[in-house]
Structure formats: C-alpha cells, structure tokens
Motif scaffolding. Structure first.
Motif, mmCIF file in Angstrom:
data_model
loop_
_atom_site.group_PDB
_atom_site.id
_atom_site.type_symbol
_atom_site.label_atom_id
_atom_site.label_comp_id
_atom_site.label_asym_id
_atom_site.label_seq_id
_atom_site.Cartn_x
_atom_site.Cartn_y
_atom_site.Cartn_z
ATOM 1 N N LEU A 1 -8.249 10.356 1.733
ATOM 2 C CA LEU A 1 -7.698 9.412 0.776
ATOM 3 C C LEU A 1 -8.021 8.071 1.633
ATOM 4 C CD1 LEU A 1 -5.764 8.265 -1.536
ATOM 5 C CD2 LEU A 1 -3.825 8.559 -0.048
ATOM 6 N N PRO B 1 0.833 -1.369 -0.085
ATOM 7 C CA PRO B 1 0.209 0.153 0.069
ATOM 8 C C PRO B 1 0.921 1.108 -0.022
ATOM 9 C CG PRO B 1 -0.885 -1.739 1.702
ATOM 10 C CD PRO B 1 0.448 -2.268 0.985
ATOM 11 N N ASN C 1 2.128 3.648 -3.417
ATOM 12 C CA ASN C 1 1.224 4.721 -3.647
ATOM 13 C C ASN C 1 1.891 5.787 -2.977
ATOM 14 O OD1 ASN C 1 -1.505 3.873 -4.630
ATOM 15 N ND2 ASN C 1 -1.137 2.221 -2.963
ATOM 16 N N TRP D 1 -7.390 -4.032 -4.598
ATOM 17 C CA TRP D 1 -7.256 -2.984 -3.552
ATOM 18 C C TRP D 1 -7.471 -1.545 -4.153
ATOM 19 C CZ3 TRP D 1 -5.896 -3.337 1.374
ATOM 20 C CH2 TRP D 1 -5.503 -1.916 2.133
ATOM 21 N N MET E 1 -8.365 4.002 1.448
ATOM 22 C CA MET E 1 -8.080 2.426 0.817
ATOM 23 C C MET E 1 -8.781 1.521 1.629
ATOM 24 S SD MET E 1 -3.868 2.674 0.859
ATOM 25 C CE MET E 1 -3.039 4.276 0.176
ATOM 26 N N VAL F 1 -7.713 2.798 -4.199
ATOM 27 C CA VAL F 1 -7.328 3.865 -3.952
ATOM 28 C C VAL F 1 -8.165 5.004 -4.057
ATOM 29 C CG1 VAL F 1 -5.548 5.376 -3.815
ATOM 30 C CG2 VAL F 1 -4.856 2.919 -3.748
#
Length: 744
Positions: free
Chosen positions: A569, A500, A504, A559, A571, A561
């Motif tokens: 933001l 993650p 990102n 997953w 997730m 985003v």
C-alpha cells in the motif's frame, strides 16, 4: 499555467476590482401603509423596482428609499408582503409618496400543482435540497443512509471489517466534499473515518447538496461540492418526537427529541440517540463478521434566543461509540490477537458551538454574524496486534458581515475566519503530531439583474502555518435564459490538508506493507469547472424538470493511495496528471396526482498517473469506481398521505480492480480486470395515523452480495489478507420496520 486558468483569473480580477456604481437621475420617495380608516404608517422593507433598468431597492426604517434610475423613464413598482402592489410612471426627477393598501385576507380557492424533484431554481449554485419528506422515503438512520434516493451521491462501505462508510461526488471521495452542519465544518479531521455514521437521521431537517465549488464564505476545503445539514431547531420542532427502528440483521435504535419554548424569545431542545448492532452475521461464510457489533450513544442540547435585533444559538453534544469486528470466534476479553483476528474501536467526541447574529430591522439586507465551534475527539483502535491511537482538539471561528453597494442588486459579504487543529496520532511504534493554524479573510460580491442574471465573485486568502498563503478564487453565474430555462456556470479552486491515517483507516485492515514514497507533501489543490442546464416544463397540469450537468476537476497536487502493486500500500504525492469528469442527466415528472418519478443517468471518467515499480508513470482509471450509474425512484401517496409507497432501483456499472490485486480477487477462481455490474432495489411502505406513523421496508431486495469481500480471509495474518477489496454490497437482503410518534 493553462490558458483556461489564465482567462479565469483575469475574469476574477476584473470583477473583483470593479466598482458597481452607476450615475444618473436619482428618484427618492416614501412608502407608507394605508388601512381602511385612513391611518398611515411607514412601511419598512418594501420592495421598490424600476422596470427599464431591472434594478431595485428596499425602504428603510422610515419607509424612505433612493434609487438611481440612470436618466430612464418608465414604471416603478412597489410591493410588500400582505399589501396590494402599486406602480407609478417616472418621467422626471421627483419625490414620490406611495400608499399601499392591505391585501384582502379572505383567500379564494388556490390550486397547487406540485413540482417533483429537489432542485433549487432560485439558488445561484447548482443545489439539491433533501427535505424531511425526501429523507423519509428510506429508513435514513444516519447521514450516510440519507442519499439512497439521490442520483448525485454514491455511498459504500470503505472496507469489509470496520463498517465505515464513504460517499462519492463527481467521481471523487467524500474527503473532497466540504460537509458542514449548519455552516460549521463537521466531517473532517479524525471524524472523517466514521463521521457519516454519527449524525442521526431524525435530527436532520434538510440537506443542501451543492455540486462544484461552494461559497468562499464557508471555507477553502470544498473541491467537488458542499453538503450543509440543517438540524431541527428548538423553536420549530415538535414538543416530543420518538423514532424506534429495528431490522432483520440485528440492529436496533431509538431516537427521542424534545423541545420547549419558555417564551417568544427563548427555547431549548434535547436530542438523544442510541443504536446497537447485536447480531453476529456471516452470510458469505468467510469466517468474518459481515457487520461490526457496536453501541452508539449520542446526545445534543441546543438553545435559541431571538429578538428583532439579535439571534443567538448555542449548544453542546457528546457521543460515545464502541465497535467490534473480526473473525466470528474473536472475543475482546479472552482472544489472543496474534492468533485470532479482531478489530476494536472506541470513540468519544465532545463538541460545543455558538452562533451569534446582529440583525438590522430597518436594513434587512445588512447583518453581522459570528460562528464559533470547539471539539475534542478521541479514538483508540486495534487491527489484530496493530494499535492506533488518535487525539484531536480543534477550534473554528468565522465572522461574516453583509451589506449592499447602492441597492440590493449589488450585495457583498466580507469577513475573517480562524481554524486551529491539533493532532496526536500513534500507529504501532510510530508517532505523529502536528498543530495547524489557519487564519483567513474573504470577500464575496453578488451582482443581480432581477429575474435574469446573478453573478457571484468570491476571493479568500488563508495563511497556513505549514504551507504559507493559499489563494482561493471562485466564480458562479446563474442566467435565466428564458422562461423555464436556467443556465449555471461555476469555476474555482479549493485545497485541503490530508489526514493520511484517519482518511484511510480501512486500509489498516489488510496485510499489505505500508510504503511512504518521495516528497510527502500532504497538501492537495484542485480546480473545478461546472455547467448546469435546467429545463422546467408542464404537460397539461403536471409539472416536471430536466437537469443536465457536467463537471471537471483538475488536480494541481493530489495525495495518492496506490494499491496497484500486490502486497504493498503505497502513499505519495501524484507526480503526474489527475482529473475527474462527471456528466449527469436527471428527469423528474409527476404524471398523475401524488405520483412522482425520478430517473437519472450518470457517467464518470476519473484517471490518474500512478508510479510503477520502475519509477515510470502509468495512467489508469480510478479503481472501484463505476463509470455508469442509473437510478429510478417511484413515489406514490394516497389522499392525505395516509399511505406512502417508495421504490428505488439502482444499477451500478462494472469497475476496474487494482492490477496488483488480481491474484487475490476471486480466491482461486479466474482472475478478472473488472468487477461485474449489479443492481440493488430499495422499497418502503408507510402508514400515517393522526400522531404517529409506521413504516416497513427492505434494502437490497434481490439479495445481491459480493461473494468474497475479504481476500485470504482464511489466513488473516498473511501478506495476502485484504479487507479493502470492496466493490459491491457486503450483506444481503435486509428487512426493517419502525415507528414515528409526534406531539406538536
């Protein structure tokens, strides 16, 4: 499970357990070479092909062969490189003695008509090959800049601060593409963030780009495609190669490569790279540096030992990079990072590898290979007052054995792999650590009907210490439907473990609040289905090709985003549907000598279900993805390639902007749901001399830029600050020049 997946699984099971043997009349014989003096020797590896059943085999170390002709009668053809073909009519069970005569070494005039384009017509998978000639059409300073003339891959900045680049294939990000360097997994783990910038372009000999599912032999992480980069080899490289490059935006780099052959078996190569971004640019006047300052050192030493029975390659590499960005007045040594926004990143990586192959000269279809790789990666970064520390230790091993059933029309590969990853990460005051152990086994069977049909069925099982057993079935079919018509079909599954933070990293360059929602399962699974039609044609003496392809990716787990809620933001694991459709048409043609044209159009439809604040699902097109893209490349060379001219035009259609970002999209100017379409132009001229060449070129020739890539740039410590709203070029026109020098 949907009906198309049930049908696919049935086909995979049927072909996987089928025993590819046939019974009938067996013809045996011996093939020998016959010179002008009447001397005869056993001919090893000669091709034996029986036309009625389109089936063949190879001779062994004694020149002997055995082939089941299934009771048929007809012509059996014998051939070997450097010898004149011969044929015998087989009408009964008999032992054949065949003597092949050497071909005349005096060659008559040969006229070569070049076929434009880089598509491999022989490979079972839909594969594009980017050769050194293709890569030299642009500056190609690193891997991220190697796709400027490619219609399938899109490259863009991940954000407007860090300088990290990302690729897209079939409408999805590069994390779904398995990127290997000489069949060793490379751009993964913590290297995902800046890995595309770390591989110098001059080290690259070729790039194989396969759309859709790749072979199970190379692993389980391929979902939308596979990229395999072949580097320069010490036994075939120039004794010395020098490349120097500089551009108008303050970047400089130098590459040196040297190779030495100690004897016919042992050789070594030393590859070095240094690059630097020295100038602080702020073309849009937002107070932030447009391109990060950096110093990058990279060195690779590799060795090769080869005999007729063994081939061993080994080597080690080390890189160090220091990059700095942020506001124009930021100084790493004196600035207060609570008052002046700054970004810094220090990366070091050590890697070593070995590739060992056992060859069987008397059985060229048989082989045993072992691939080993170990890496240690460290990164220390900060985003203003937010610190990130990452450590990774990884090990990879892959053992592969290949042979045949009965004859070379039925070949197979089997083996076992092992992957070890250890991660330690810390972000602000939170720590994350995990160790992954993934042993796996695979089997791949290839059925060939020469010149007509090739089918590959692969299965692999991997045991992940966190996610348990994972099954990966894959199927490929290549059908030469008619002369100059090729049809390819593919289907299969892939999976991966999400990183993650590393994947990102650019999202840390904003003021949004990070939220982790629901069941945080970082496992992603997806099915990919594809079809390709290739038509090769000739108008007069000039050749061309038309390639049409269509691919669909269906996620079982993905997953997300999520930037759809302003100031946040989020997730989470996708609770609904996620899919990607991609269609592309590409035309390659050479209308006159030394002139090559490429024109391509691509359409993408990528959608996913996002969670609303109320918990409902809202299906939206993927943000920042242009549905339409057009690419035109024109390349012309004068006789003997003394002068080479290359021009590339890219048109990128409009794209959706996240709903939650509308208030910040234009910094007070009218908000819009979409970013506009835009064009970019690349041009290069190369002058070739005897041992060296010079080139000069331009990128973004018409100077188009996104006016405000950083939201709330004047207030970087506010909730509205966001450097990830990038949909277009960040910097304007760039002029570059360089020199290549070679000693063969």
């Amino acid at each position: 499970m949907s009906i198309h997946r049930i049908i696919l699984l049935g086909l995979l099971f049927t072909f996987s357990v089928a025993v590819p043997y046939s019974f009938g009349q067996v013809v045996q014989g011996r093939v020998m070479s016959l010179d002008a003096q009447g001397n005869m020797e056993d001919l090893v590896g000669a091709s034996v092909y029986f036309k009625p059943i389109k089936k063949g085999t190879l001779t062994d170390v004694k020149g002997a062969f055995s082939l089941d002709v299934q009771g048929k009668t007809g012509w059996m053809i014998f051939s070997s490189t450097g010898f004149i073909n011969d044929s015998i009519f087989v009408d009964k069970n008999q032992f054949l003695h065949v003597h092949l005569k050497p071909a005349n070494k005096e060659l008559s005039e040969v006229r070569v008509i070049a076929a434009p384009g880089n598509h491999d017509d022989v490979a079972t998978l839909h594969t594009e090959i980017l050769t050194m000639k293709t890569l030299a059409k642009a500056a190609c300073c690193n891997l991220s800049e190697s796709f400027e003339t490619n219609a399938s891959v899109s490259v863009s900045f991940a954000d407007a601060v860090t300088g990290a680049k990302q690729i897209q294939l079939l409408g999805l990000s590069g994390t779904y593409v398995q990127t290997n360097v000489e069949n060793i997994p490379s751009i993964r783990g913590l290297k995902t963030t800046y890995g595309l910038n770390y591989l110098p372009g001059t080290w690259i000999k070729s790039i194989d780009l396969a759309k859709g599912q790749s072979s199970v032999v190379n692993g389980y992480e391929s979902i939308t495609g596979g990229i395999n980069v072949e580097l320069a080899k010490p036994d075939t490289s120039e004794k010395y190669f020098l490349n120097v490059y500089t551009n108008s935006q303050g970047r400089f780099e130098i590459n040196q490569q040297g190779a030495h052959k100690f004897n016919s078996r042992l050789s070594t190569g030393l590859f070095t790279h240094y690059s630097k971004q020295a100038a602080r640019l702020d073309g849009n006047g937002d107070g932030f540096i447009d391109l990060p300052l950096f110093d990058l050192w990279n060195v690779l030493n590799r060795w090769k030992y080869a005999t007729d029975r063994w081939m061993v390659q080994w080597g080690a590499s080390y890189l160090y990079e220091n990059r700095l960005a942020g506001q124009n007045n930021f100084d790493e040594n004196t600035s207060n990072r609570f008052l002046v926004y700054g970004f810094g990143s220090k990366t070091s990586r050590f890697e070593t590898f070995a590739k060992i192959a056992r060859l069987f000269p008397d059985k060229p279809y048989q082989g045993l290979g072992l691939i080993l790789n170990m890496a240690q990666h460290q990164n220390d970064s900060y985003f203003a007052f937010k610190n990130y520390v990452g450590r990774e230790q990884s090990m990879y091993a892959n053992l592969i054995y290949q042979s045949i059933f009965d004859n070379t029309n039925h070949s197979w590969k089997a083996g076992a792999s092992f992957l070890y990853d250890s991660y330690q990460e810390r972000y602000i005051d939170s720590s994350f650590a995990r160790t992954e152990l993934v042993p796996g086994a695979f089997f791949e069977y290839t059925w060939t009907v020469p010149n007509h049909l090739t089918m590959v069925v692969g299965n692999r099982i991997d045991w992940h210490n966190q996610f348990g057993a994972q099954w990966v079935p894959r199927w490929h079919l290549k059908w030469d439907a008619a002369e100059n018509w090729i049809v390819r079909l593919s289907a299969g599954k892939g999976w991966r473990r999400v990183n993650p933070l590393a994947e990102n990293m650019g999202f840390l360059a904003n003021g949004r609040r990070l939220l982790l929602l629901g069941d945080l399962n970082p496992l992603e699974k997806a099915w990919n289905f594809g079809a390709t039609l290739t038509k090769n044609f000739q108008i007069g003496t000039r050749k061309g090709s038309l390639v049409l392809d269509a691919f669909r990716t269906d996620f079982e787990k993905q997953w997300m985003v999520d930037m759809e809620n302003g100031g946040e933001l989020r997730m989470y694991s996708n609770p609904g549907v996620s899919f990607a459709n991609s269609w592309q048409a590409e035309l390659n043609y050479s209308p006159i000598k030394r002139l090559e044209l490429k024109a391509a159009y691509r359409y993408q439809d990528v959608q996913a279900d996002y969670l609303t604040v109320q918990g409902a699902l809202n299906r939206l097109p993927k943000a920042y993805l242009n549905k339409d893209r057009v690419l035109v490349n024109i390349a012309y060379a004068t006789p003997y390639e003394k002068w080479k001219y290359d021009l590339t035009w890219q048109w990128n259609g409009s794209r959706r902007i996240p709903n939650g970002s509308l208030a910040h999209v234009h910094d007070g100017v009218s908000a819009s749901l979409t970013a506009p379409a835009f064009s970019t132009v690349y041009a290069q001229v190369t002058r070739q001399f005897k041992k060296w060449e010079m080139y000069v070129g331009a990128e973004n020739l018409f100077n188009f830029t996104q006016s405000n890539p950083i939201m709330s740039a004047k207030d970087p410590f506010s909730r509205g600050f966001d450097a990830t709203m990038v949909w277009g070029p960040i910097v304007g026109r760039m002029i570059y020049t360089g020199m290549r020098y070679k000693i063969q």
